[in-house]
Write a protein that holds these residues in place. Structure first.
Motif, PDB file in Angstrom:
ATOM      1  N   MET A  81      28.317  46.728  39.348  1.00 46.99           N
ATOM      2  CA  MET A  81      29.680  46.189  39.410  1.00 46.99           C
ATOM      3  C   MET A  81      29.621  44.774  39.953  1.00 46.99           C
ATOM      4  SD  MET A  81      31.779  49.445  40.733  1.00 46.99           S
ATOM      5  CE  MET A  81      31.643  50.989  39.820  1.00 46.99           C
ATOM      6  N   LEU A  82      30.252  43.882  39.241  1.00 44.15           N
ATOM      7  CA  LEU A  82      30.343  42.490  39.628  1.00 44.15           C
ATOM      8  C   LEU A  82      31.810  42.231  39.961  1.00 44.15           C
ATOM      9  CD1 LEU A  82      28.561  39.542  38.188  1.00 44.15           C
ATOM     10  CD2 LEU A  82      31.051  39.443  38.207  1.00 44.15           C
ATOM     11  N   ILE A  83      32.106  42.025  41.228  1.00 50.05           N
ATOM     12  CA  ILE A  83      33.485  41.845  41.686  1.00 50.05           C
ATOM     13  C   ILE A  83      33.658  40.386  42.103  1.00 50.05           C
ATOM     14  CG2 ILE A  83      35.256  42.615  43.314  1.00 50.05           C
ATOM     15  CD1 ILE A  83      32.430  44.893  43.085  1.00 50.05           C
ATOM     16  N   ARG A  84      34.657  39.739  41.530  1.00 52.58           N
ATOM     17  CA  ARG A  84      34.909  38.331  41.823  1.00 52.58           C
ATOM     18  C   ARG A  84      36.003  38.199  42.888  1.00 52.58           C
ATOM     19  NH1 ARG A  84      34.567  39.018  36.624  1.00 52.58           N
ATOM     20  NH2 ARG A  84      36.779  38.790  36.217  1.00 52.58           N
ATOM     21  N   TRP A  85      35.695  37.394  43.907  1.00 58.49           N
ATOM     22  CA  TRP A  85      36.634  37.121  44.999  1.00 58.49           C
ATOM     23  C   TRP A  85      36.860  35.614  45.106  1.00 58.49           C
ATOM     24  CZ3 TRP A  85      39.090  40.954  47.568  1.00 58.49           C
ATOM     25  CH2 TRP A  85      38.559  42.243  47.471  1.00 58.49           C
ATOM     26  N   GLU A  86      38.067  35.243  45.465  1.00 61.75           N
ATOM     27  CA  GLU A  86      38.401  33.828  45.624  1.00 61.75           C
ATOM     28  C   GLU A  86      37.533  33.176  46.704  1.00 61.75           C
ATOM     29  OE1 GLU A  86      42.355  31.486  46.996  1.00 61.75           O
ATOM     30  OE2 GLU A  86      42.648  33.161  45.609  1.00 61.75           O
ATOM     31  N   THR A  87      37.426  33.835  47.862  1.00 63.11           N
ATOM     32  CA  THR A  87      36.590  33.337  48.960  1.00 63.11           C
ATOM     33  C   THR A  87      35.944  34.521  49.669  1.00 63.11           C
ATOM     34  OG1 THR A  87      38.307  33.471  50.663  1.00 63.11           O
ATOM     35  CG2 THR A  87      38.172  31.399  49.419  1.00 63.11           C
ATOM     36  N   ARG A  88      34.887  34.246  50.390  1.00 64.72           N
ATOM     37  CA  ARG A  88      34.221  35.285  51.185  1.00 64.72           C
ATOM     38  C   ARG A  88      35.165  35.808  52.262  1.00 64.72           C
ATOM     39  NH1 ARG A  88      30.854  36.722  55.433  1.00 64.72           N
ATOM     40  NH2 ARG A  88      29.043  37.926  54.723  1.00 64.72           N
ATOM     41  N   GLU A  89      35.949  34.931  52.859  1.00 68.68           N
ATOM     42  CA  GLU A  89      36.878  35.320  53.918  1.00 68.68           C
ATOM     43  C   GLU A  89      37.921  36.328  53.418  1.00 68.68           C
ATOM     44  OE1 GLU A  89      36.025  32.089  53.193  1.00 68.68           O
ATOM     45  OE2 GLU A  89      34.634  31.957  54.896  1.00 68.68           O
TER      46      GLU A  89
END
Length: 97
Positions: free
Chosen positions: A52-60
């Motif tokens: 699974m490759l999950i995209r997040w805007e920022t690590r925070e």
């Protein structure tokens, strides 16, 4: 953008059920979370892996998901709760041309 990369060892006969349940539980549970951008699921028939490759805007924003929410969603996977075999984190870099 940050990528959360998760690998699960899943027998092929459970792929569809595992992926469907993940969609109903995890994707639905995170889709309205601030910073969640989307998800891709890859399958490897040779190694019996689901990645699974999950995209997040920022690590925070990714790390702001409370542990209690993670535990609650994980429990909803029920009999398809499969331990993460490997996890990685990637920072997406863009280069100016």
């Amino acid at each position: 953008m940050v990528i959360e990369w998760l690998k699960f060892k899943v027998p092929q006969e459970k792929w569809e059920e595992f992926i469907q349940r993940d969609q109903e539980v995890w994707t639905a549970g995170l889709k309205n979370w601030d910073g969640f951008l989307g998800k891709e699921i890859w399958v490897d028939p040779v190694e019996n892996e689901v990645v699974m490759l999950i995209r997040w805007e920022t690590r925070e924003k990714w790390k702001s998901v409370p542990q209690s929410t993670i535990e609650e969603l994980d429990a909803k996977m029920g009999d398809l709760q499969i331990a993460i075999a490997e996890s990685r984190e990637y920072q997406v870099r863009k280069f100016l041309h």
